[in-house]
Design a protein around this motif. Structure first.
Motif, mmCIF file in Angstrom:
data_model
loop_
_atom_site.group_PDB
_atom_site.id
_atom_site.type_symbol
_atom_site.label_atom_id
_atom_site.label_comp_id
_atom_site.label_asym_id
_atom_site.label_seq_id
_atom_site.Cartn_x
_atom_site.Cartn_y
_atom_site.Cartn_z
ATOM 1 N N UNK A 100 8.175 -1.576 -4.144
ATOM 2 C CA UNK A 100 6.819 -2.178 -4.153
ATOM 3 C C UNK A 100 6.053 -2.298 -2.862
ATOM 4 N N UNK A 101 7.085 -2.236 -1.826
ATOM 5 C CA UNK A 101 6.378 -2.578 -0.526
ATOM 6 C C UNK A 101 5.732 -1.353 0.055
ATOM 7 N N UNK A 102 4.768 -1.750 0.880
ATOM 8 C CA UNK A 102 4.050 -0.675 1.629
ATOM 9 C C UNK A 102 4.907 -0.478 2.821
ATOM 10 N N UNK A 103 5.020 0.847 3.275
ATOM 11 C CA UNK A 103 6.014 1.101 4.201
ATOM 12 C C UNK A 103 5.514 1.882 5.437
ATOM 13 N N UNK A 104 5.958 1.498 6.628
ATOM 14 C CA UNK A 104 5.429 2.150 7.840
ATOM 15 C C UNK A 104 7.038 2.447 8.309
ATOM 16 N N UNK A 105 7.261 3.699 9.117
ATOM 17 C CA UNK A 105 8.588 4.170 9.639
ATOM 18 C C UNK A 105 8.071 4.378 11.145
ATOM 19 N N UNK A 106 9.021 4.228 11.715
ATOM 20 C CA UNK A 106 9.007 4.621 13.360
ATOM 21 C C UNK A 106 10.256 5.642 13.708
ATOM 22 N N UNK A 120 7.888 11.100 5.915
ATOM 23 C CA UNK A 120 6.813 10.751 5.166
ATOM 24 C C UNK A 120 6.695 11.586 4.010
ATOM 25 N N UNK A 121 6.774 12.877 4.211
ATOM 26 C CA UNK A 121 6.653 13.994 2.974
ATOM 27 C C UNK A 121 7.761 13.525 2.054
ATOM 28 N N UNK A 122 9.186 13.398 2.453
ATOM 29 C CA UNK A 122 10.238 13.231 1.567
ATOM 30 C C UNK A 122 9.756 11.997 0.820
ATOM 31 N N UNK A 123 9.187 10.838 1.303
ATOM 32 C CA UNK A 123 8.733 9.652 0.549
ATOM 33 C C UNK A 123 7.736 9.872 -0.333
ATOM 34 N N UNK A 124 6.802 10.661 -0.058
ATOM 35 C CA UNK A 124 5.799 10.826 -0.926
ATOM 36 C C UNK A 124 6.147 11.678 -2.033
ATOM 37 N N UNK A 125 7.156 12.518 -1.845
ATOM 38 C CA UNK A 125 7.597 13.303 -3.077
ATOM 39 C C UNK A 125 8.363 12.184 -3.997
ATOM 40 N N UNK A 183 7.117 9.334 -4.714
ATOM 41 C CA UNK A 183 5.877 8.458 -5.113
ATOM 42 C C UNK A 183 5.847 7.175 -4.200
ATOM 43 N N UNK A 184 6.039 7.270 -2.681
ATOM 44 C CA UNK A 184 5.949 6.293 -1.738
ATOM 45 C C UNK A 184 5.116 6.863 -0.786
ATOM 46 N N UNK A 185 3.935 6.048 -0.737
ATOM 47 C CA UNK A 185 3.198 6.366 0.558
ATOM 48 C C UNK A 185 3.804 5.597 1.809
ATOM 49 N N UNK A 189 -1.105 -4.335 12.081
ATOM 50 C CA UNK A 189 -2.620 -4.073 12.208
ATOM 51 C C UNK A 189 -3.007 -3.100 11.306
ATOM 52 N N UNK A 190 -2.436 -2.042 11.154
ATOM 53 C CA UNK A 190 -2.811 -0.802 10.060
ATOM 54 C C UNK A 190 -2.509 -1.087 8.616
ATOM 55 N N UNK A 191 -1.393 -1.975 8.583
ATOM 56 C CA UNK A 191 -1.220 -2.292 7.107
ATOM 57 C C UNK A 191 -1.316 -3.702 6.617
ATOM 58 N N UNK A 192 -2.071 -4.294 7.587
ATOM 59 C CA UNK A 192 -2.675 -5.817 7.214
ATOM 60 C C UNK A 192 -1.400 -6.929 7.046
#
Length: 256
Positions: A34-40, A51-56, A58-60, A83-86
């Motif tokens: 359930x976490x909102x994800x950023x990857x570097x 990012x495309x793999x995660x989208x597949x 169902x993870x944004x 900053x971008x994800x709050x």
């Protein structure tokens, strides 16, 4: 009740080195919880592919390019994610490199590359995250260490890598003690030989793989998902009374 302890709904997680291997598996595990994800990651192509793999699944996810071996870049990417994800509730420090070679042949630039990426950059990421987490009054950091922080691997020589991972383990304990009062938990995992691009060369070498697997009681390599499951536990409220720990995930390699 217990299943809910592993949920991360409404929380923000940044995974460094999150474009493949253990890092990508961690991003997937945290995202599924359930976490909102950023990857570097350094490679934009690999980052966008992740990012495309995660989208597949169902993870944004948000991709942020960064080379965390640079102090300024390490701190900037953490602050950008927040900053971008709050905000930032979880940091997984996975970015790392390995270089093999005899100690007498190690060049200064090779030593610096490994230490700056695996240990120094990890510290700067931790510090930037802690600044955000102190203000929020909570947070969880999980550092990816290694069994190489406990033992000197056979048959390969990798003095810089081993030193860096031992440093990660002690850095984890030091920061955990310092910031427990701020309700920030800081732990690490110490994987053994996991099926990733980093270990593939060794697994393809008949001499190396025979020793690696022969010294592993379970008789096999681990999967990135098996490390990610432990990271999810440490990042979640299921581990609310755990800080300063290094959880070994090595198929029994280090029991000898």
């Amino acid at each position: 009740m217990y299943a809910e302890l592993f949920r991360l709904d409404g929380r923000v997680a940044l995974v460094t080195g999150g474009s493949r291997g253990i890092g990508l598996a961690c991003a997937e595990a945290l995202g599924e919880a359930g976490a909102r994800i950023a990857i570097s990651a350094r490679s934009r192509d690999e980052g966008e592919k992740a990012v495309r793999h995660l989208a597949g699944k169902g993870i944004e996810a948000l991709y942020l390019p960064a080379d965390i071996s640079s102090e300024s870049a390490a701190q900037a990417v953490v602050k950008q994610a927040a900053a971008e994800l709050g905000g930032l509730d979880i940091l997984v420090n996975n970015a790392g490199i390995a270089r093999h070679g005899d100690s007498l042949d190690v060049k200064p630039e090779t030593w610096d590359e490994v230490i700056n990426t695996n240990l120094t950059g990890l510290f700067w990421c931790c510090r930037a995250a802690i600044e955000t987490m102190v203000a929020a009054g909570r947070g969880s950091i999980v550092n990816i260490g290694s069994i190489s922080g406990y033992i000197s691997n056979l048959p390969q020589n990798q003095v810089a890598y081993n030193a860096s991972k031992a440093g990660v383990h002690m850095l984890t304990k030091s920061l955990a003690g310092e910031f427990a009062k701020n309700n920030i938990r800081i732990n690490a995992v110490a994987p053994g030989y996991i099926e990733t691009a980093m270990t593939q060369g060794g697994l393809d070498d008949p001499e190396w793989s025979k020793i690696w697997l022969g010294m592993t009681p379970l008789g096999r390599t681990g999967k990135p998902s098996e490390v990610a499951a432990a990271v999810l536990y440490l990042a979640s409220d299921a581990a609310s009374y755990v800080t300063g720990s290094v959880l070994t995930i090595d198929g029994g390699y280090t029991i000898h």
